[in-house]
Design a protein around this motif. Structure first.
Motif, PDB file in Angstrom:
ATOM      1  N   UNK A 192       0.869  -1.181   0.000  1.00 42.53           N
ATOM      2  CA  UNK A 192       0.000   0.000   0.000  1.00 42.53           C
ATOM      3  C   UNK A 192       0.906   1.231   0.000  1.00 42.53           C
ATOM      4  N   UNK A 193       0.634   2.162  -0.876  1.00 42.79           N
ATOM      5  CA  UNK A 193       1.419   3.393  -0.922  1.00 42.79           C
ATOM      6  C   UNK A 193       0.949   4.364   0.154  1.00 42.79           C
ATOM      7  N   UNK A 194       1.911   4.973   0.841  1.00 47.40           N
ATOM      8  CA  UNK A 194       1.630   6.046   1.789  1.00 47.40           C
ATOM      9  C   UNK A 194       2.392   7.289   1.336  1.00 47.40           C
ATOM     10  N   UNK A 195       1.760   8.442   1.452  1.00 47.45           N
ATOM     11  CA  UNK A 195       2.304   9.701   0.942  1.00 47.45           C
ATOM     12  C   UNK A 195       2.538  10.676   2.089  1.00 47.45           C
ATOM     13  N   UNK A 196       3.744  11.219   2.172  1.00 44.54           N
ATOM     14  CA  UNK A 196       4.031  12.222   3.186  1.00 44.54           C
ATOM     15  C   UNK A 196       3.337  13.534   2.812  1.00 44.54           C
ATOM     16  N   UNK A 197       2.655  14.112   3.774  1.00 39.63           N
ATOM     17  CA  UNK A 197       1.880  15.320   3.508  1.00 39.63           C
ATOM     18  C   UNK A 197       2.774  16.472   3.053  1.00 39.63           C
ATOM     19  N   UNK A 198       4.021  16.494   3.482  1.00 45.03           N
ATOM     20  CA  UNK A 198       4.933  17.540   3.014  1.00 45.03           C
ATOM     21  C   UNK A 198       5.202  17.397   1.521  1.00 45.03           C
ATOM     22  N   UNK A 199       5.242  16.159   1.022  1.00 44.53           N
ATOM     23  CA  UNK A 199       5.457  15.946  -0.406  1.00 44.53           C
ATOM     24  C   UNK A 199       4.230  16.359  -1.219  1.00 44.53           C
ATOM     25  N   UNK A 200       3.046  16.275  -0.605  1.00 41.58           N
ATOM     26  CA  UNK A 200       1.845  16.818  -1.257  1.00 41.58           C
ATOM     27  C   UNK A 200       2.023  18.315  -1.472  1.00 41.58           C
ATOM     28  N   UNK A 201       2.474  19.013  -0.431  1.00 37.35           N
ATOM     29  CA  UNK A 201       2.671  20.463  -0.525  1.00 37.35           C
ATOM     30  C   UNK A 201       3.715  20.810  -1.580  1.00 37.35           C
ATOM     31  N   UNK A 202       4.822  20.093  -1.593  1.00 39.37           N
ATOM     32  CA  UNK A 202       5.871  20.363  -2.574  1.00 39.37           C
ATOM     33  C   UNK A 202       5.356  20.175  -3.998  1.00 39.37           C
ATOM     34  N   UNK A 203       4.522  19.156  -4.198  1.00 36.66           N
ATOM     35  CA  UNK A 203       4.045  18.847  -5.547  1.00 36.66           C
ATOM     36  C   UNK A 203       2.976  19.822  -6.002  1.00 36.66           C
ATOM     37  N   UNK A 204       2.031  20.152  -5.131  1.00 35.96           N
ATOM     38  CA  UNK A 204       0.947  21.025  -5.572  1.00 35.96           C
ATOM     39  C   UNK A 204       1.443  22.444  -5.827  1.00 35.96           C
ATOM     40  N   UNK A 205       2.417  22.918  -5.059  1.00 37.77           N
ATOM     41  CA  UNK A 205       2.955  24.254  -5.328  1.00 37.77           C
ATOM     42  C   UNK A 205       3.754  24.257  -6.623  1.00 37.77           C
ATOM     43  N   UNK A 206       4.499  23.190  -6.876  1.00 39.72           N
ATOM     44  CA  UNK A 206       5.252  23.102  -8.133  1.00 39.72           C
ATOM     45  C   UNK A 206       4.292  23.066  -9.321  1.00 39.72           C
ATOM     46  N   UNK A 207       3.220  22.296  -9.199  1.00 39.67           N
ATOM     47  CA  UNK A 207       2.255  22.180 -10.297  1.00 39.67           C
ATOM     48  C   UNK A 207       1.518  23.492 -10.527  1.00 39.67           C
ATOM     49  N   UNK A 208       1.180  24.183  -9.443  1.00 43.77           N
ATOM     50  CA  UNK A 208       0.443  25.443  -9.566  1.00 43.77           C
ATOM     51  C   UNK A 208       1.261  26.492 -10.297  1.00 43.77           C
ATOM     52  N   UNK A 209       2.556  26.524 -10.047  1.00 44.43           N
ATOM     53  CA  UNK A 209       3.407  27.577 -10.598  1.00 44.43           C
ATOM     54  C   UNK A 209       4.045  27.205 -11.932  1.00 44.43           C
ATOM     55  N   UNK A 210       3.739  26.038 -12.451  1.00 44.07           N
ATOM     56  CA  UNK A 210       4.281  25.563 -13.722  1.00 44.07           C
ATOM     57  C   UNK A 210       3.156  25.489 -14.743  1.00 44.07           C
ATOM     58  N   UNK A 211       3.106  26.466 -15.636  1.00 43.01           N
ATOM     59  CA  UNK A 211       2.010  26.527 -16.606  1.00 43.01           C
ATOM     60  C   UNK A 211       1.918  25.273 -17.461  1.00 43.01           C
TER      61      UNK A 211
END
Length: 311
Positions: A192-211
């Protein structure tokens, strides 16, 4: 570039997004119904009803990104809470011109027979999965119509700092400190995959700022899938807790509890996640954003903290 960001929701994801953005030098406002100060240095706070599209639009004026980090914790009210909330968020993003960045879930995929990859069809049949799938479908339709710039980021079950009793792993820590058995949903021995919540933050901010990343779903870079038994033992060790028995909660017990407890009835619908391998393929996000997951030993230490939002 210094930008203004509006985050709706002050749960673990919202707090980590705020911390990450502030650390990168951005101006950040967290919007919640109460407007309570999270205590994160450099973050402003505003009280508003996020289902009020006009109030939300005013708050989002001038923002580069509007983050949907809301998480109604009670599954039993999702059908009432999410439609007006998501409609207001989408409207505010469209009217303000802010990028609309959504913290998604894996629920829309429903039961799967292999690794979950971006592009996998949203095929859920339970009402929670169908609801979340529709929220993304609405945002994607607006994106394709040129009315908004939208992106959604999906992670698996959260571990890390601040998850507490809402996490399938961290909720066991208090009882384990008293030597109590850890009773888990489904099998304790399937990957089962588990995701660190800090990595969620890193990914969503990167995606938001990358057109170039807009208009699609991205999976959060996560560590190799492990069984619930392995993860619990790793976290207990990080917390300095002596090993305790890890056992599967019988399906008959869950079924009986669901008769009288609406929340258990909702959880029972998601039991499929724990009765077969539940593995996230996030190679596309790793390649596109150059993000690697937080090292597993650090994840376990962060999860063992349980409280707070800063690592």
């Amino acid at each position: 570039m210094r930008n203004h960001h509006l985050i709706v929701g002050a749960g673990p994801v919202g707090r980590h997004v705020a911390e990450h953005l502030v650390d990168d030098g951005h101006d950040v406002v967290i919007a919640t119904r109460s407007g309570t100060d999270t205590g994160i240095p450099g973050v402003a706070h505003v009280a508003l009803d996020a289902t009020d599209a006009d109030a939300l639009t005013r708050a989002a004026s001038g923002a580069a990104v509007l983050y949907n980090c809301a998480n109604p914790g009670n599954y039993t009210v999702w059908d009432q809470v999410w439609p007006p909330l998501s409609a207001a968020l989408l409207s505010a993003a469209e009217r303000s011109g802010a990028v609309y960045a959504i913290t998604g879930t894996l629920y829309p995929y429903g039961p799967v027979d292999g690794p979950m990859r971006e592009g996998l069809a949203d095929a859920a049949t339970d009402h929670k999965g169908m609801l979340r799938a529709q929220l993304w479908a609405n945002a994607l339709a607006a994106h394709k119509a040129g009315r908004v710039r939208a992106v959604e980021v999906r992670g698996s079950d959260y571990v890390g700092v601040g998850i507490g009793n809402n996490g399938h792993i961290s909720r066991h820590i208090p009882a384990a400190r008293r030597g109590k058995t850890a009773w888990v949903f489904g099998s304790a021995d399937l990957p089962h995959t588990f995701t660190d919540v800090r990595d969620v933050a890193r990914t969503i901010t990167a995606a938001a700022l990358d057109e170039s990343s807009h208009g699609r779903i991205w999976h959060v870079p996560s560590n190799e899938a492990r069984t619930q038994r392995e993860v619990l033992n790793d976290v207990f060790q990080a917390a300095g807790i002596s090993p305790v028995p890890v056992r599967s909660l019988p399906g008959s017990v869950v079924a009986a509890a669901s008769i009288v407890a609406p929340f258990m009835r909702e959880l029972r619908q998601m039991r499929y996640q724990w009765e077969r391998p539940y593995v996230l393929d996030e190679s596309a996000a790793r390649s596109h954003f150059g993000i690697e997951p937080t090292p597993w030993n650090d994840v376990c230490m962060r999860t063992a903290q349980r409280e707070g939002a800063r690592a």
